[in-house]
Every structure is written in C-alpha cells, then in structure tokens.
Motif scaffolding. Structure first.
Motif, mmCIF file in Angstrom:
data_model
loop_
_atom_site.group_PDB
_atom_site.id
_atom_site.type_symbol
_atom_site.label_atom_id
_atom_site.label_comp_id
_atom_site.label_asym_id
_atom_site.label_seq_id
_atom_site.Cartn_x
_atom_site.Cartn_y
_atom_site.Cartn_z
ATOM 1 N N LYS A 170 0.841 -1.205 0.000
ATOM 2 C CA LYS A 170 0.000 0.000 0.000
ATOM 3 C C LYS A 170 0.869 1.246 0.000
ATOM 4 C CE LYS A 170 -4.133 -1.876 2.266
ATOM 5 N NZ LYS A 170 -3.947 -2.891 3.307
ATOM 6 N N ASP B 19 -11.393 -9.256 10.032
ATOM 7 C CA ASP B 19 -11.538 -8.134 9.103
ATOM 8 C C ASP B 19 -12.752 -7.258 9.428
ATOM 9 O OD1 ASP B 19 -9.287 -8.891 7.736
ATOM 10 O OD2 ASP B 19 -10.349 -9.692 5.985
ATOM 11 N N TRP C 185 -2.763 -8.142 -1.632
ATOM 12 C CA TRP C 185 -3.933 -7.271 -1.752
ATOM 13 C C TRP C 185 -5.155 -8.187 -1.698
ATOM 14 C CZ3 TRP C 185 -3.813 -1.964 -1.978
ATOM 15 C CH2 TRP C 185 -2.618 -1.354 -2.330
ATOM 16 N N ASP C 186 -5.935 -8.065 -0.657
ATOM 17 C CA ASP C 186 -7.148 -8.863 -0.546
ATOM 18 C C ASP C 186 -8.041 -8.599 -1.761
ATOM 19 O OD1 ASP C 186 -8.832 -10.380 1.798
ATOM 20 O OD2 ASP C 186 -10.129 -9.230 0.455
ATOM 21 N N THR D 212 -4.014 -4.997 12.261
ATOM 22 C CA THR D 212 -4.557 -6.309 11.943
ATOM 23 C C THR D 212 -3.435 -7.271 11.572
ATOM 24 O OG1 THR D 212 -6.451 -5.162 11.019
ATOM 25 C CG2 THR D 212 -6.294 -7.527 10.558
ATOM 26 N N VAL E 295 -2.923 -11.728 10.913
ATOM 27 C CA VAL E 295 -3.456 -13.091 10.955
ATOM 28 C C VAL E 295 -2.322 -14.075 10.729
ATOM 29 C CG1 VAL E 295 -5.744 -12.392 10.133
ATOM 30 C CG2 VAL E 295 -4.031 -13.131 8.479
ATOM 31 N N LEU F 162 -9.958 -5.530 -1.699
ATOM 32 C CA LEU F 162 -9.161 -4.313 -1.875
ATOM 33 C C LEU F 162 -8.784 -4.107 -3.341
ATOM 34 C CD1 LEU F 162 -6.812 -4.311 1.248
ATOM 35 C CD2 LEU F 162 -9.113 -3.380 0.973
ATOM 36 N N THR G 97 -9.607 1.307 0.038
ATOM 37 C CA THR G 97 -8.307 0.844 -0.466
ATOM 38 C C THR G 97 -7.252 0.802 0.639
ATOM 39 O OG1 THR G 97 -7.529 3.052 -1.087
ATOM 40 C CG2 THR G 97 -8.742 1.830 -2.755
ATOM 41 N N ALA G 98 -7.463 1.579 1.687
ATOM 42 C CA ALA G 98 -6.473 1.634 2.775
ATOM 43 C C ALA G 98 -6.845 0.737 3.947
ATOM 44 C CB ALA G 98 -6.324 3.080 3.252
ATOM 45 N N LEU G 99 -7.918 -0.035 3.839
ATOM 46 C CA LEU G 99 -8.343 -0.855 4.985
ATOM 47 C C LEU G 99 -7.259 -1.852 5.375
ATOM 48 C CD1 LEU G 99 -12.091 -1.588 4.195
ATOM 49 C CD2 LEU G 99 -11.173 -0.201 6.079
ATOM 50 N N ASP G 100 -7.091 -1.993 6.664
ATOM 51 C CA ASP G 100 -6.057 -2.862 7.229
ATOM 52 C C ASP G 100 -6.650 -4.258 7.439
ATOM 53 O OD1 ASP G 100 -3.914 -3.936 8.565
ATOM 54 O OD2 ASP G 100 -3.986 -2.543 10.261
ATOM 55 N N LEU G 101 -6.799 -4.984 6.349
ATOM 56 C CA LEU G 101 -7.378 -6.331 6.414
ATOM 57 C C LEU G 101 -6.283 -7.363 6.660
ATOM 58 C CD1 LEU G 101 -9.917 -6.150 3.432
ATOM 59 C CD2 LEU G 101 -10.224 -5.440 5.816
ATOM 60 N N GLY G 102 -6.685 -8.467 7.268
ATOM 61 C CA GLY G 102 -5.731 -9.511 7.622
ATOM 62 C C GLY G 102 -5.018 -10.073 6.403
ATOM 63 N N LEU H 102 -18.501 4.378 4.131
ATOM 64 C CA LEU H 102 -17.177 4.727 3.615
ATOM 65 C C LEU H 102 -17.162 4.715 2.089
ATOM 66 C CD1 LEU H 102 -14.874 2.597 5.982
ATOM 67 C CD2 LEU H 102 -15.742 4.921 6.343
ATOM 68 N N VAL I 216 -12.558 -3.125 10.018
ATOM 69 C CA VAL I 216 -13.348 -2.051 9.412
ATOM 70 C C VAL I 216 -14.075 -1.248 10.488
ATOM 71 C CG1 VAL I 216 -15.033 -1.448 7.648
ATOM 72 C CG2 VAL I 216 -13.674 -3.513 7.366
ATOM 73 N N VAL J 30 -18.487 -1.669 5.641
ATOM 74 C CA VAL J 30 -18.201 -0.431 4.902
ATOM 75 C C VAL J 30 -19.512 0.267 4.517
ATOM 76 C CG1 VAL J 30 -17.315 0.462 2.705
ATOM 77 C CG2 VAL J 30 -15.942 -1.140 4.048
ATOM 78 N N ARG K 175 -9.635 -0.708 -5.239
ATOM 79 C CA ARG K 175 -8.648 0.102 -5.966
ATOM 80 C C ARG K 175 -9.142 0.436 -7.363
ATOM 81 N NH1 ARG K 175 -2.949 -2.830 -5.890
ATOM 82 N NH2 ARG K 175 -2.577 -1.377 -7.613
#
Lengths: 460, 460
Positions: A310, A408, B438-439, A332, A334, B442, B424-429, B418, A412, B413, B446
């Motif tokens: 990112k 997740d 990149w999940d 976060t 995992v 995401l 795009t900046a979410l801190d997902l696992g 949102l 959020v 979201v 993007r």
C-alpha cells in the motif's frame, strides 16, 4: 525528464517504482532502483511455507523478476548497495557488490524502502553453522540446505511470535521434533496472554514443546563448530538446527546517518502521503517506516507485506503527479499454526492501558459454522471496548477454519470508529455452512455492549 | 403483573420471549407464545442440508425444544393457531388445533412473529403428491419421505434463488439428476446477471441442468395422480419429485385483517424499536416485517434467520423495559452450491438505478490465498460505487473457499458509509494462507476508486 531513485527493491520500493512508471512514461521519468540482495519483489511472508514444503518452488515466491521490471522501463540494479544518502545534493552513493565499482547517482525523487533487519542478539554462537534467520530468500535457501543435509531431527525455534510459530509449523511439517523457546510466558505476544495461552495449548497438542519465560543466553556448539543446542539460564535444549524468530527492527542506518527523522521505534517518520517529514522529495515506505495506529493515535512499527504494498502504491502515485495517502493502520494481523488460526486487530489490554484508555473486555466461545453443520469448529473471540463510549478498541480470535479472516470485520469497525452496540446490528453474512445465526464476532459484540451498558448504569 | 403474548414460536418470536424473560422474572411478566405448527425455534435455513444429508438428525436443527422454553417460564402452546388480533381490546383469539378449543387471551404487549409463507402459484397439479415446499420442518420431513420412497431419480427444482440452488445441491447429494427451471435468465436474481452467469456455469459444471427464461405453467401428473414432471410454455421436464423454491411472502393476513400497517411488499411496518407503527404495545419481527435498507433508504422484505434473531433480541429488550433498536440492513446474503460460494451485499445495478443513483461498476478476478499457496482458489468480485462521491453501494462475490464471508467487510463499509477510496487503505488480515497481499476486496476497491476518479477528472 526527472529521475526517481529507489533504495530497496522489494514490496514497497518496487510497488512505488511500478506505480510511478504506470503514471509517467519513460520519456518523462527515469527510474533507477538499487537492491543489495539477490532477489527483488518477493514474498518474505511466504518463506515459512516454502521451508515447510507447502510451496515447492522458490520462484513461486517471486512476484516479478528483475528482467520483468527492466522490461517495464525500470533500471533495476541488483547486488548494488546504497551506502550513503546525501539529501543536500540530492544524490546517493552506490557500490556494485560484484565489481566493487562505486558511484554517485542524483535524484529528483528518492524512495527509501530499505526494509527491516532481524534482531540477532549478540550472544555466543549466534553465527554458528546451523543457526538461521528467515528474513530473506537467501536465508530461506540456507535453512533448506541445512535441513536437507541434516542427519538430526531436533529443532529449536527462538521466539514465539509470527515467524516463530510459522517456522514451528514448517519444521513439524519437515518431520522435526520442535522446541520453541520464548521470552514471554505465552506465545504470540501480539495477543493478550489469556489468548496466547490458547495458542500455547494448541501448539503442545501438535507435539511442539513450548518453553516460556525463558531467554536464550547462548547458542551451544559442538567440536565441529556447528550448533548443538541453545542454553537458557536454567536449562539446555539440544538442537540440530536453530531458527531465530525474535522479530525485526527498521533498517534505517543509512537514513539516520543522513539526518532523516526517526521515531521511537527506529523507523522513518513520514506524513500521510508517505513523504519523509521535512523532506519535500524523499519518500519512504514498507518495513523501514513507522505508521500511525488509528486506534491508539500513536506511531508503531509493523513489518508486513500488505502495508508495504500500500505504501508503495501511494508513493508511486504521488511521485507520478497524482495524490494518494496512507491514513494508518489498526494493527490487523493473521497467522496460523497447522490448522489453528490466530488473528488480532486494534489494541491489546496493555496497549489500551499505555495510552490511558479505560475499557471492558469480554471473551466468548462460538463456532465457525452453525453448530449442527458438519465441520463447525470452535472459536474464541476476545473483545475490548472503551468504557462509557463503547467504541471498539480491539479484537483477538483463536480458532480453526474461518477464524482468522473474521477479524476483518473488526478492522473495518475500528477504522470507522463504530461502537460495540452498533456492531451488534451489523448485517453480516449468514448461512449454516458459514456462520451460526449470530456470527461469533456479533456474539462478542453483544456481550461487550451489555458490559459497557451495565457499567454506565443503563439497563437493556 | 403484565402479560406478553407472542404469535409464532420460531426465531423472532422465541428470541423476543427469551430476552423478555431474561430481563423480567415470572412474577413480573407472564409470557404466552402460540405456535400453530409442530416445532418451535428451529433453523429453517438448515433444511436443505438436512435434506442433502450433511445434517443427519432433524432434531439438530431445533435450537430449543418446547419443553426447554417452558422450563424457562414461557407458556408455549404448540399446535395452537391465533385466528384474530383485536388491538382495540388488546386480545388475541386462539384455536387449539388438536382439541378444537377456542378462546381469547388478553395482552399488555403483543409480539407478531408470524413469519413468511412460500409462494405457491395457483397452477394445475401444484398440490399433487411429490410436489414439495421446504419452508418448515414438516415440509422437510415430507420431502425426505418422498425421496426415501422414490424409485425415480429425476428432480426438478422450480426457481433458482437461495432455496432453489441450495435444494439443487441437496438433491445432487442424494444422487438425483437435477433440473432447475428459472423464470429469469440466470440463477440468483439477487446478483446482477453477469455474476449470476458465473453461478450458472458452475452449476452446469456440477451436472445440474439449468433452464433459464422459463416459467413453469403446470405440474404434470400421472394416472396415479403423482407428479411426473413440469411444463413450461415451450417444453416439458420429467420429474419424480418437484421442489418449489420460488420465494416467500410475509405472512401478514392476521395483521392486515386487524388493520395493522403493511408496506408495499406486504410486510408489517415498524419503527426502529421494532414497534408496529402507530401501536404502542404491538411489536413485530422476523420474516413478517419489512426492514429499512440503509443503502437505498427504502423498505425491503428479507426473510433471513439472522435478522429474525436480532429483531427478537431488540423486541425482548424493549418489552422488558430496556432500550434497543434495529437500525436496518444492508442486504447481505451468502450461500453455496457444493463448493461454489456466493455472496452479495448492498445494491445491484438495478437497485441503484431504481433509487436514482448513478454509479460505476468494476469486476476483478483474484484468489482466496496468495497465488503460490496451495489451495488458492479463483474469486470474482464485482463492486458498485456511487459516481462523484465514491461511496460504496454494493459488492457481489462468486468463488470457492473464503469467498462468501469476505462480503462482511463490504457490509461494514456500507454500514459506515465509507468510500471505495477509503476502502483501499483498509487494514485487512494478510498472510499467504488467507489472502493475497492485496485482498480481493481491496483489489476491487482500488479499481473502483480509480474509475470514480477518472470520471471526476481527477488524476492519481
């Protein structure tokens, strides 16, 4: 024509270079990237699975080869180390590690993506053959060579964080007897100890010997100079191979020497556009920077490929004349050990205390699927909510299939600043193969909301 | 002492009764619940898996037996049908279906939880032996009896919504040749047709015959009166058993007759405390009510156990003297056909158009795990974002393991309002066994954010 110079050709650096190239053609932007190692753009996070044998081909971990980068118009110089940054004259000093040639290269934009270096405590034997870090592909190959040549079957992993537990799994998969020696009482110090305890128990169930509250004071070597075990104050643990999983530090010695601003954790400090503070045309991202924790409001150091990507995306966009920001993280993470999934986001109890927050905690047991559906697996969810406001502060999950990515939802929620009461009404996916009628995260939210209400004297 | 009367003893009704009982003891609140059927508190969502054989014991679908409810101080009267609601005199008229005894019971609080009834189009043969709905445990048992006694092996499922595709899987698992006849062009009308197409292809890959754009006009019967097939305008499809999966309607005939307010979809209208509008002491929840769609701002009818449970929880809290609300839904639903996972939340293209929203859509292909990690499965994510604002409007996902519950991120979201840029900046696992760096969600965000920007003339 302006020039972008990138130091470090892994996730952050090459994402930045690639995105800048997408935005500006080669006749408007010259891109030079320096990498001191043998590999560019690889997944360090994948190394434990390569060592463990799930990923059989090292090259599968390489997202893009140097040749591919060059084909896209990036002048990638491998095995070339930048030894000095000179912000006043906008140039860097580079050494070709193969030929020994040294030279200065000037830049209009500089991206610092020097990554992190593993913590290697200065103890006797630390450099003995058979002692391995697992930070780079080179490290992974060296470890694999040791494992392949080994006649012994005993491994000691030093440290029980993410790398430590993943390497424990890898070595179990390789048929080793594994002992994990950890400084703290429980593995996974990124969890509260009560949740770490669940990991501890599960790892023992997998046949891994867990030694807690034990600091390794020396690596023991045999007459041949090779590792033969580790020693703590109280005991010795025999080993044919030792893996160091003690954590990493930002690699910012160059940056520090150049007078760039470093934070309390040793990482570069940037603004939200990933520009190094006080330096208009120097950018930094990935494992060498500190990031804003949106929950605590403080800077942290988190070495994680997804953040690095990112950061690179944001930097490349900005260097290319666009506009993008990285607002921060919620923490976060995992992981898994065999089929045990481990997840966390937000603040632990001690994080919340450190920043002066008062909170309620709840822990609930639930299942991954409807209880009657085959394969429903137990899951423990711990949740922290701020007292009075009810704002979610953190979630930790330990369980089997479906446990990790459930975090997740909490990530959020933390980003949006919702309360646990608001969480109880979230419209999460429900069908018997995927969730109980109340998702485990919602069960925890209900209990947390009730606790917040009871503390504020509200009923219902 | 006041009295709570509950009509309908499934998820919403018994959650309300149980929560009211938790809040008020038996000497302060008398609770009477009426149920016309043979079962209380069961998981209708689990019926396809019982029919399909994954769940072997019917009783596993029963969350709490009548005896257990009674032991908790709820006077649950099974096989007793309420035939009239008299709001003016605060009483209901009940008939004991076994004894024929009729009586009036007065209430201080009334909870209407009468559920939904399956759509059963009035066509020739609809009541023939071998034609089955799957709405209740009684329906499920009747279908299983037919399947067990059947010498044939051909099944037709009418309708390709959630129930239809889940029943197609169940019948495949039972060894049937399955044909699904659907009015629309693609299965899963809760998805846009382009995503429904993916489900179509996957179902055909499982050996299911899909017939689209076809309305069943008659059930064909043999000389013995039993079903032998279905007919459309253009063709006939032989069948030894026919399963109706055409959808459900709110069961609000009693409520309508009592003059209670019904919405455009035939469901009861409530406020956010789940109180029937204009009636201080009448509450309603579950499949018989309409709910606010937080994304479109309009009322919808969604029959789903997870909502029913939340409604009951809110009602029971309010009846018990506390305070709780159900703010609405975002339209999340997950399902599967064998190993194909299907998820959606928010608005489809036609929903967005209907409420006058302009939007951008993107569709991306990604994987459930890092591409190099064993078991990485393809996943298609479609995303809708509002033009100009960039606000997320909806997400649809079709894929294999890990696809369905990923939609939860989008559900939160949507709840938080949102934008796709913020997403795009979410801190997902992230770890290789759980996600690419990149999940997939995401990746879609993007691309959606880039499309929103390009439409607004912003670069970068």
């Amino acid at each position: 024509m302006s020039r972008l110079v990138v130091i470090g050709a892994d996730a952050a650096g090459m994402s930045a270079a690639s995105q800048a190239r997408r935005m500006l053609p080669a006749d408007r932007l010259d891109i030079v990237a320096f990498e001191r190692g043998h590999f560019a753009s690889y997944s360090a996070c994948g190394i434990p699975y390569w060592v463990g044998g799930q990923v059989t081909d090292r090259d599968a971990l390489i997202a893009r080869t140097p040749q591919e980068h060059r084909a896209r118009g990036i002048d990638l110089r491998m095995r070339t180390e930048v030894t000095e940054i000179d912000p006043a004259r906008q140039r860097v000093h580079a050494v070709d590690l193969e030929s020994g040639r040294e030279y200065w290269t000037s830049y209009d934009h500089l991206v610092i993506a020097t990554g992190a270096r593993p913590v290697r405590p200065p103890m006797p034997g630390i450099d003995a053959p058979g002692v391995h870090g697992v930070q780079s592909l080179d490290d992974g190959q060296a470890l694999l060579d040791t494992l392949d040549g080994n006649r012994g079957r005993r491994a000691v992993v030093v440290g029980a964080g993410y790398i430590g537990v993943e390497m424990a799994e890898a070595l179990i998969n390789r048929g080793y007897e594994v002992t994990v020696v950890n400084r703290g009482p429980e593995p996974m110090a990124t969890l509260d100890p009560d949740m770490g305890r669940l990991v501890h128990t599960a790892m023992e169930g997998l046949g891994i010997t867990m030694v807690g509250d034990a600091e390794v004071s020396a690596i023991l070597t045999g007459e041949d100079g090779r590792v033969r075990g580790v020693a703590t104050k109280d005991a010795e643990y025999p080993a044919d191979v030792v893996v160091l999983g003690i954590g990493v530090r930002p690699e910012t010695s160059l940056s520090g020497a150049a007078g760039l601003p470093l934070g309390a954790h040793g990482g570069l400090l940037t603004d939200r556009a990933m520009r190094v503070r006080g330096h208009e045309n120097i950018w930094a991202g990935g494992d060498c920077v500190e990031v804003l924790d949106l929950v605590s409001g403080q800077e942290r150091h988190i070495a994680l490929g997804t953040h690095a990507n990112k950061h690179g995306q944001v930097i490349g966009t900005n260097v290319g004349g666009g506009y993008a920001t990285f607002p921060g993280v919620v923490g976060t993470a995992v992981s898994k050990v065999c089929d045990l999934e481990i997840a966390r986001t937000g603040l632990r109890e001690k994080d919340a205390r450190r920043v002066g927050l008062k909170f309620e905690t709840v822990t609930v047991e639930s299942t991954s699927r409807a209880g009657y559906y085959p394969g429903a697996a137990p899951m423990t969810v711990k949740m922290l909510a701020e007292r009075r406001t009810g704002r979610l502060l953190g979630v930790q999950i330990v369980g089997r299939e479906g446990a990790a990515k459930r975090v997740d939802v909490a990530a959020v929620v933390l980003t949006a600043g919702l309360t646990v009461e608001q969480m109880t009404a979230l419209d999460l996916g429900y069908a018997p193969p995927f969730s109980p009628v109340w998702d485990p995260v919602l069960v925890a939210a209900r209990k947390a909301a009730a606790k917040v209400r009871s503390r504020t004297g509200h009923t219902g």
